[in-house]
Motif scaffolding. Sequence first.
Motif, PDB file in Angstrom:
ATOM      1  N   ARG A 193     -21.250  20.623 -15.728  1.00  0.00           N
ATOM      2  CA  ARG A 193     -20.900  21.453 -14.575  1.00  0.00           C
ATOM      3  C   ARG A 193     -20.615  20.590 -13.348  1.00  0.00           C
ATOM      4  NH1 ARG A 193     -24.977  24.391 -14.787  1.00  0.00           N
ATOM      5  NH2 ARG A 193     -26.289  23.452 -13.157  1.00  0.00           N
ATOM      6  N   THR A 194     -21.432  19.565 -13.128  1.00  0.00           N
ATOM      7  CA  THR A 194     -21.246  18.694 -11.967  1.00  0.00           C
ATOM      8  C   THR A 194     -19.963  17.879 -12.083  1.00  0.00           C
ATOM      9  OG1 THR A 194     -23.656  18.540 -11.759  1.00  0.00           O
ATOM     10  CG2 THR A 194     -22.359  16.914 -10.564  1.00  0.00           C
ATOM     11  N   LEU A 195     -19.679  17.387 -13.281  1.00  0.00           N
ATOM     12  CA  LEU A 195     -18.430  16.655 -13.492  1.00  0.00           C
ATOM     13  C   LEU A 195     -17.223  17.524 -13.176  1.00  0.00           C
ATOM     14  CD1 LEU A 195     -19.080  14.678 -16.817  1.00  0.00           C
ATOM     15  CD2 LEU A 195     -18.520  13.679 -14.596  1.00  0.00           C
ATOM     16  N   LYS A 196     -17.234  18.737 -13.687  1.00  0.00           N
ATOM     17  CA  LYS A 196     -16.084  19.624 -13.487  1.00  0.00           C
ATOM     18  C   LYS A 196     -15.898  19.992 -12.016  1.00  0.00           C
ATOM     19  CE  LYS A 196     -15.147  22.786 -16.524  1.00  0.00           C
ATOM     20  NZ  LYS A 196     -15.230  23.936 -17.465  1.00  0.00           N
ATOM     21  N   GLU A 197     -17.004  20.015 -11.276  1.00  0.00           N
ATOM     22  CA  GLU A 197     -16.917  20.373  -9.857  1.00  0.00           C
ATOM     23  C   GLU A 197     -16.462  19.218  -8.982  1.00  0.00           C
ATOM     24  OE1 GLU A 197     -19.673  22.420  -6.325  1.00  0.00           O
ATOM     25  OE2 GLU A 197     -20.458  22.192  -8.375  1.00  0.00           O
ATOM     26  N   TYR A 198     -16.858  17.981  -9.336  1.00  0.00           N
ATOM     27  CA  TYR A 198     -16.660  16.865  -8.409  1.00  0.00           C
ATOM     28  C   TYR A 198     -15.763  15.733  -8.928  1.00  0.00           C
ATOM     29  CZ  TYR A 198     -20.532  18.955  -5.821  1.00  0.00           C
ATOM     30  OH  TYR A 198     -21.331  19.823  -5.112  1.00  0.00           O
ATOM     31  N   ASN A 199     -15.462  15.725 -10.214  1.00  0.00           N
ATOM     32  CA  ASN A 199     -14.764  14.579 -10.798  1.00  0.00           C
ATOM     33  C   ASN A 199     -13.366  14.969 -11.251  1.00  0.00           C
ATOM     34  OD1 ASN A 199     -14.922  11.773 -12.051  1.00  0.00           O
ATOM     35  ND2 ASN A 199     -14.421  12.985 -13.849  1.00  0.00           N
ATOM     36  N   LEU A 200     -12.372  14.122 -10.917  1.00  0.00           N
ATOM     37  CA  LEU A 200     -11.024  14.279 -11.456  1.00  0.00           C
ATOM     38  C   LEU A 200     -10.920  13.425 -12.714  1.00  0.00           C
ATOM     39  CD1 LEU A 200      -8.757  14.122  -8.265  1.00  0.00           C
ATOM     40  CD2 LEU A 200      -9.000  16.071  -9.815  1.00  0.00           C
ATOM     41  N   GLN A 201     -10.581  14.057 -13.828  1.00  0.00           N
ATOM     42  CA  GLN A 201     -10.495  13.347 -15.112  1.00  0.00           C
ATOM     43  C   GLN A 201      -9.058  12.944 -15.384  1.00  0.00           C
ATOM     44  OE1 GLN A 201     -12.813  14.966 -18.391  1.00  0.00           O
ATOM     45  NE2 GLN A 201     -11.112  14.564 -19.792  1.00  0.00           N
ATOM     46  N   SER A 202      -8.871  11.725 -15.844  1.00  0.00           N
ATOM     47  CA  SER A 202      -7.525  11.179 -16.040  1.00  0.00           C
ATOM     48  C   SER A 202      -6.761  11.910 -17.147  1.00  0.00           C
ATOM     49  CB  SER A 202      -7.624   9.686 -16.392  1.00  0.00           C
ATOM     50  OG  SER A 202      -8.433   9.483 -17.532  1.00  0.00           O
ATOM     51  N   TRP A 203      -5.426  11.935 -16.975  1.00  0.00           N
ATOM     52  CA  TRP A 203      -4.480  12.473 -17.958  1.00  0.00           C
ATOM     53  C   TRP A 203      -4.832  13.888 -18.405  1.00  0.00           C
ATOM     54  CZ3 TRP A 203      -0.984   9.275 -16.979  1.00  0.00           C
ATOM     55  CH2 TRP A 203      -1.186   7.895 -16.949  1.00  0.00           C
ATOM     56  N   SER A 204      -5.280  14.718 -17.470  1.00  0.00           N
ATOM     57  CA  SER A 204      -5.736  16.054 -17.859  1.00  0.00           C
ATOM     58  C   SER A 204      -5.384  17.092 -16.798  1.00  0.00           C
ATOM     59  CB  SER A 204      -7.265  16.079 -18.051  1.00  0.00           C
ATOM     60  OG  SER A 204      -7.692  15.149 -19.003  1.00  0.00           O
ATOM     61  N   LYS A 205      -5.047  18.303 -17.251  1.00  0.00           N
ATOM     62  CA  LYS A 205      -5.117  19.454 -16.372  1.00  0.00           C
ATOM     63  C   LYS A 205      -6.595  19.794 -16.232  1.00  0.00           C
ATOM     64  CE  LYS A 205      -0.617  21.269 -17.773  1.00  0.00           C
ATOM     65  NZ  LYS A 205       0.121  22.405 -18.405  1.00  0.00           N
ATOM     66  N   GLN A 206      -7.054  19.976 -15.012  1.00  0.00           N
ATOM     67  CA  GLN A 206      -8.488  20.008 -14.757  1.00  0.00           C
ATOM     68  C   GLN A 206      -9.163  21.346 -15.072  1.00  0.00           C
ATOM     69  OE1 GLN A 206      -9.829  16.875 -13.601  1.00  0.00           O
ATOM     70  NE2 GLN A 206      -7.718  16.355 -14.196  1.00  0.00           N
ATOM     71  N   LYS A 207      -8.378  22.413 -15.139  1.00  0.00           N
ATOM     72  CA  LYS A 207      -8.961  23.757 -15.165  1.00  0.00           C
ATOM     73  C   LYS A 207      -9.861  24.010 -16.370  1.00  0.00           C
ATOM     74  CE  LYS A 207      -7.682  28.645 -14.829  1.00  0.00           C
ATOM     75  NZ  LYS A 207      -6.556  29.619 -14.714  1.00  0.00           N
ATOM     76  N   ASN A 208      -9.418  23.609 -17.566  1.00  0.00           N
ATOM     77  CA  ASN A 208     -10.152  23.978 -18.779  1.00  0.00           C
ATOM     78  C   ASN A 208     -10.844  22.797 -19.454  1.00  0.00           C
ATOM     79  OD1 ASN A 208      -9.401  26.780 -18.714  1.00  0.00           O
ATOM     80  ND2 ASN A 208      -7.349  26.169 -19.376  1.00  0.00           N
ATOM     81  N   LEU A 209     -11.188  21.798 -18.676  1.00  0.00           N
ATOM     82  CA  LEU A 209     -11.864  20.636 -19.244  1.00  0.00           C
ATOM     83  C   LEU A 209     -13.251  21.014 -19.768  1.00  0.00           C
ATOM     84  CD1 LEU A 209     -10.979  17.841 -16.644  1.00  0.00           C
ATOM     85  CD2 LEU A 209     -10.034  18.155 -18.937  1.00  0.00           C
ATOM     86  N   ASN A 210     -13.641  20.337 -20.848  1.00  0.00           N
ATOM     87  CA  ASN A 210     -14.945  20.607 -21.441  1.00  0.00           C
ATOM     88  C   ASN A 210     -15.546  19.293 -21.929  1.00  0.00           C
ATOM     89  OD1 ASN A 210     -17.136  22.136 -22.402  1.00  0.00           O
ATOM     90  ND2 ASN A 210     -16.191  22.347 -24.426  1.00  0.00           N
ATOM     91  N   PRO A 211     -15.917  18.394 -21.004  1.00  0.00           N
ATOM     92  CA  PRO A 211     -16.402  17.072 -21.417  1.00  0.00           C
ATOM     93  C   PRO A 211     -17.722  17.154 -22.174  1.00  0.00           C
ATOM     94  CG  PRO A 211     -16.791  17.421 -19.075  1.00  0.00           C
ATOM     95  CD  PRO A 211     -15.948  18.569 -19.540  1.00  0.00           C
ATOM     96  N   ILE A 212     -17.879  16.303 -23.178  1.00  0.00           N
ATOM     97  CA  ILE A 212     -19.125  16.240 -23.937  1.00  0.00           C
ATOM     98  C   ILE A 212     -20.109  15.352 -23.179  1.00  0.00           C
ATOM     99  CG2 ILE A 212     -20.214  15.465 -26.075  1.00  0.00           C
ATOM    100  CD1 ILE A 212     -17.482  15.871 -27.452  1.00  0.00           C
ATOM    101  N   PRO A 213     -21.230  15.896 -22.727  1.00  0.00           N
ATOM    102  CA  PRO A 213     -22.243  15.040 -22.093  1.00  0.00           C
ATOM    103  C   PRO A 213     -22.927  14.178 -23.160  1.00  0.00           C
ATOM    104  CG  PRO A 213     -22.548  17.373 -21.537  1.00  0.00           C
ATOM    105  CD  PRO A 213     -21.632  17.309 -22.704  1.00  0.00           C
ATOM    106  N   VAL A 214     -22.908  12.880 -22.975  1.00  0.00           N
ATOM    107  CA  VAL A 214     -23.448  11.956 -23.972  1.00  0.00           C
ATOM    108  C   VAL A 214     -24.855  11.524 -23.563  1.00  0.00           C
ATOM    109  CG1 VAL A 214     -23.127   9.738 -25.122  1.00  0.00           C
ATOM    110  CG2 VAL A 214     -21.127  11.168 -24.579  1.00  0.00           C
ATOM    111  N   GLU A 215     -25.802  11.734 -24.464  1.00  0.00           N
ATOM    112  CA  GLU A 215     -27.190  11.363 -24.172  1.00  0.00           C
ATOM    113  C   GLU A 215     -27.528   9.972 -24.681  1.00  0.00           C
ATOM    114  OE1 GLU A 215     -31.676  13.259 -24.422  1.00  0.00           O
ATOM    115  OE2 GLU A 215     -30.233  13.793 -25.987  1.00  0.00           O
ATOM    116  N   LYS A 216     -27.035   9.608 -25.852  1.00  0.00           N
ATOM    117  CA  LYS A 216     -27.323   8.283 -26.407  1.00  0.00           C
ATOM    118  C   LYS A 216     -26.190   7.880 -27.334  1.00  0.00           C
ATOM    119  CE  LYS A 216     -30.099  10.061 -30.272  1.00  0.00           C
ATOM    120  NZ  LYS A 216     -31.381   9.965 -30.993  1.00  0.00           N
ATOM    121  N   ALA A 217     -26.141   6.580 -27.666  1.00  0.00           N
ATOM    122  CA  ALA A 217     -25.078   6.069 -28.520  1.00  0.00           C
ATOM    123  C   ALA A 217     -25.565   4.816 -29.229  1.00  0.00           C
ATOM    124  CB  ALA A 217     -23.835   5.745 -27.686  1.00  0.00           C
TER     125      ALA A 217
END
Length: 442
Positions: free
Chosen positions: A8-32
Amino acid sequence: MNGEEIKRTLKEYNLQSWSKQKNLNPIPVEKAEGIYFWDYEGNRYTDMSSQLVNMNLGFGNQAINQAIKDQVDQFCFVGPSYGAESRAELAKRIIKLMPENMGKVFFTNAGAESNENAVKIARMFTGKHKIFSRYRSYHGSSFGAGNLTGEPRRYALEPGVPGFIKFFDPYVYREAVDFESEEAATKYYLTKLEEQIQYEGTDSIAAIVMETITGSNGILIPPKGYMSGVRALCDKYGILMICDEVMTGWCRTGKMFAFEHFDIKPDIVTFAKGVTCGYVPLGGVVVTKEIAAYFDDNLLSCGLTYSGHPLSCAAGVACVNYYEEANILDNVNEVGMLLGEKLEELKASHDCVGDVRYIGLFSAIELVKSKETKEALVPYGKDTQGIMGKILGLLKERKFMTYTHENMILIAPPLIITKEQLVEELVKVDEVLSIVDDTYVK
C-alpha cells in the motif's frame, strides 16, 4: 510493516519504472535465498530472470555480503580521486580478465552510465561524432543511453541527440531473405552495414555500439563470422568497436564475456549487472591501452561522484572471486546445455513457439500466432490487448518469475541453478505454453 502495508505504501508514494501506475500489484518480499524468494504469506517464488538479468549469483551469497560488511567497517566512501584498495583491486582483476589489448577501467554506477561514458570517450578519442547502434537494442534509458537504444523505449527521448544512427540487426529468423547458410546471412548484413557506413560518411563515425548478443530484444545470437566482420569494418574505416556486455558479461553466456565466443578484441567494453550481482550498484567502461594512453595528456571529461564506490568495488572483487572459485562457468555450460535441449522440446511441441534462442543461461522463447507465417503473437511495440502481460500472469500464478518483451519470454536464471531446479521450473513453462496454444494460435 507487514506485506500489505509495504504494498500500500509503495503504491501511494513510489513511481515504478516501465509501468502504468494505476493497477500495480508489487509482491512484498520478506526473504530470499539462492534462486528463490518468499512473500510475507510464505509463498515461494523462483527467480528465472535473475531479477533484471543481474543477480547472476542469486540471493544471499555470504561471500559478497561479508565483503560489503568488511568494507563498511573500514570506510564506506572516499571520492574517486582518492585511493581505495577495493577500487584498485577490482580494476586490476577486470583488466586481467580482458584481452591483452585492454588497458584501464572507468567505473560508473550502472549500465546506462557505462554506455553514455563509452560514447563520450569514443568521441573524445576519435574527434568524430556519429555513433552507430542497432534497432533491436537496449543500452539504457538515460538521455545518452536512450539515444543509443533502438527499441520503443527510446521514443520518450525523441527528438533525440544528433549523431545517433541506427542499423538493422542480424535477425535471421525474421529476415525476408531465406539464407542458405549462416555465412550467407553474415555476408548480407555486413554488406548492408558497410553501405550505410559509406552513406553516413566514413570520416564522421566514432563508434559502432552493439550488445554482443542482443538481450531483452530477443537473445539474437550473431551468425557465423558476423562479429569478426564488424571488427574488420571498424578497422577498415577507423571506427571504434564498443561491445555492450551489461547483460552478457560475467559468465552469463558460458564465457566470462560474450565477445570471447567470437574471437574478437573490442576497443571498448561496457559492463554492469553481474559485476556485483545487484548487491550494490556498479558499472564500468574498459578501454584499450591506446585509448588509455591518449588520456595521459588529454583531459578525460568524464566524472561521477560515486565512480568506483568502495562498497561496490568490494562487492565486485567478491563476485569475481566467486565466479572463479565456484567454477560458475562450468555450471553455466552444463546446465545451459540442458536448457537448450528443453527449449527445443518446447518448440517442437507447441504451436505458439516460433523460435527458441539460447546460449549459456541466456535464452528467449519467441511466440507466434502461426509457425508458417511467423506472425508475432503481438505486434511490435503495440501489445494493446495486454496478451504478454496475461501470459506473464499465468507464469506468476505458478510462481515462475521472469519478464517478457515484445513477443518474447526471457529465461535467464541465476547461474547457480541446478539441473533439477531447471527441469522443475520448465514444467511450468510447458503448462503455460499449452494454454497459449489453445487461446491465441490460429
